[in-house]
Design a protein around this motif. Structure first.
Motif, PDB file in Angstrom:
ATOM      1  N   LEU A 197      60.407 -17.168  42.539  1.00 37.54           N
ATOM      2  CA  LEU A 197      59.150 -17.286  41.787  1.00 37.54           C
ATOM      3  C   LEU A 197      58.198 -18.345  42.317  1.00 37.54           C
ATOM      4  O   LEU A 197      57.052 -18.421  41.879  1.00 37.54           O
ATOM      5  N   SER A 198      58.644 -19.167  43.253  1.00 40.52           N
ATOM      6  CA  SER A 198      57.858 -20.352  43.621  1.00 40.52           C
ATOM      7  C   SER A 198      56.493 -20.019  44.201  1.00 40.52           C
ATOM      8  O   SER A 198      55.524 -20.752  43.961  1.00 40.52           O
ATOM      9  N   THR A 199      56.377 -18.937  44.954  1.00 34.33           N
ATOM     10  CA  THR A 199      55.082 -18.601  45.548  1.00 34.33           C
ATOM     11  C   THR A 199      54.057 -18.280  44.467  1.00 34.33           C
ATOM     12  O   THR A 199      52.908 -18.728  44.533  1.00 34.33           O
ATOM     13  N   TYR A 200      54.459 -17.504  43.452  1.00 33.53           N
ATOM     14  CA  TYR A 200      53.552 -17.197  42.345  1.00 33.53           C
ATOM     15  C   TYR A 200      53.154 -18.470  41.601  1.00 33.53           C
ATOM     16  O   TYR A 200      51.972 -18.684  41.287  1.00 33.53           O
ATOM     17  N   ALA A 201      54.146 -19.302  41.301  1.00 37.30           N
ATOM     18  CA  ALA A 201      53.889 -20.512  40.526  1.00 37.30           C
ATOM     19  C   ALA A 201      52.962 -21.459  41.283  1.00 37.30           C
ATOM     20  O   ALA A 201      51.984 -21.978  40.713  1.00 37.30           O
ATOM     21  N   ASN A 202      53.258 -21.683  42.547  1.00 37.16           N
ATOM     22  CA  ASN A 202      52.430 -22.591  43.336  1.00 37.16           C
ATOM     23  C   ASN A 202      51.010 -22.062  43.508  1.00 37.16           C
ATOM     24  O   ASN A 202      50.031 -22.818  43.452  1.00 37.16           O
ATOM     25  N   ALA A 203      50.879 -20.759  43.728  1.00 39.56           N
ATOM     26  CA  ALA A 203      49.551 -20.162  43.911  1.00 39.56           C
ATOM     27  C   ALA A 203      48.722 -20.286  42.635  1.00 39.56           C
ATOM     28  O   ALA A 203      47.519 -20.578  42.692  1.00 39.56           O
ATOM     29  N   PHE A 204      49.352 -20.087  41.487  1.00 40.57           N
ATOM     30  CA  PHE A 204      48.627 -20.221  40.223  1.00 40.57           C
ATOM     31  C   PHE A 204      48.151 -21.660  40.022  1.00 40.57           C
ATOM     32  O   PHE A 204      46.990 -21.897  39.644  1.00 40.57           O
ATOM     33  N   VAL A 205      49.031 -22.616  40.278  1.00 40.76           N
ATOM     34  CA  VAL A 205      48.656 -24.021  40.121  1.00 40.76           C
ATOM     35  C   VAL A 205      47.533 -24.388  41.087  1.00 40.76           C
ATOM     36  O   VAL A 205      46.520 -24.995  40.683  1.00 40.76           O
ATOM     37  N   MET A 206      47.685 -24.031  42.352  1.00 41.94           N
ATOM     38  CA  MET A 206      46.703 -24.430  43.348  1.00 41.94           C
ATOM     39  C   MET A 206      45.337 -23.807  43.094  1.00 41.94           C
ATOM     40  O   MET A 206      44.301 -24.471  43.173  1.00 41.94           O
ATOM     41  N   ASN A 207      45.307 -22.516  42.787  1.00 46.53           N
ATOM     42  CA  ASN A 207      44.029 -21.882  42.471  1.00 46.53           C
ATOM     43  C   ASN A 207      43.445 -22.440  41.184  1.00 46.53           C
ATOM     44  O   ASN A 207      42.224 -22.598  41.069  1.00 46.53           O
ATOM     45  N   GLY A 208      44.313 -22.771  40.226  1.00 44.44           N
ATOM     46  CA  GLY A 208      43.842 -23.382  38.993  1.00 44.44           C
ATOM     47  C   GLY A 208      43.151 -24.712  39.236  1.00 44.44           C
ATOM     48  O   GLY A 208      42.084 -24.992  38.664  1.00 44.44           O
TER      49      GLY A 208
END
Length: 253
Positions: A197-208
């Motif tokens: 799941l880390s790619t989804y989680a990191n992408a959401f945080v970074m784009n956020g």
């Protein structure tokens, strides 16, 4: 399990972790966004480093990205990229002192801003990058999983010699909520969990962080330069207005 059941479970896990980040990390995402916005307001570059094979994806996610800030410089260190050898990448991220070399090579100094994204938050390249940047006067935003770092044994070979966790030393920390081991789904009769799941989680945080920073600037009457997709009409013409400026300060352009 029936065909399709695993996909349904994975979809739920992806949505659940994004919802968990949204519900619990808004304050920290906004704090990070404020740091980015204040930096861009000074027309300064924001560095993003993902010290590890798949962590590099988080740096690439917000670099040269349609709808993303032009002030972002991804530290795409080849020794930690999977494309340069997966085992070599893992060895580099575990090598004490390597993160220090990378930060010094990019010339990160006093009053710079560095975002370090590594879901596990424990390896030598991650910790050394953070400590080195701070020792040179830079501020560091860390994106990592507190639960993973805290649950990983102190004597694990992936750890920095200091046994420190990124979330303990970064100036601002956003928790990406990944559980120990990253993979999340259990299939009856199969011993290994699947579905990271880390790619989804990191992408959401970074784009956020990036979109909130842009919104903050717009609310203050500042229109920061943002990339347009070169694959849509007018994209090249828009981006070419800024290329020469950022090519001088962003190594990977």
């Amino acid at each position: 399990m029936m065909e399709g059941d695993v996909l349904k479970l994975y979809r739920k896990e992806v949505f659940d972790i994004i919802d968990e980040i949204y519900d619990t990390e808004e304050k920290n995402i906004l704090k990070a966004a404020r740091m980015v916005a204040d930096h861009v307001k000074k027309d300064k570059i924001v560095y993003v480093f993902g010290p590890g094979g798949h962590s590099n994806l988080a740096a690439m996610e917000v670099f040269f990205r349609a709808g993303g800030l032009m002030h972002v410089s991804a530290i795409l260190n080849q020794e930690t990229m999977l494309s340069n050898g997966a085992l070599k990448s893992m060895a580099a991220e575990r090598l004490p002192g390597y993160g220090k070399i990378v930060i010094e090579d990019y010339g990160i100094v006093k009053d710079d801003l560095l975002i370090i994204v590594n879901a596990y938050g424990i390896n030598s390249a991650t910790i050394d990058a953070c400590l080195t940047a701070q020792s040179r006067g830079a501020k560091v935003i860390g994106v990592s999983s507190h639960a993973h770092a805290n649950a990983c044994p102190k004597d694990h070979p992936a750890r920095h010699p200091s046994k420190k966790n990124l979330h303990e030393i970064a100036d601002c920390s956003v928790d990406c909520k990944i559980k120990l081991g990253d993979a999340t789904i259990e299939i009856p009769g199969f011993e290994q969990k699947i579905g990271a799941l880390s790619t989804y989680a990191n992408a959401f945080v970074m784009n956020g962080i990036m979109i909130e920073a842009i919104n903050m600037l717009v609310n203050e009457g500042i229109n920061p330069p943002v990339w347009r997709s070169g694959n849509c009409p007018g994209g090249d013409e828009w981006n070419n207005r800024f290329i020469d400026k950022f090519r001088k300060s962003i190594r990977s352009l």
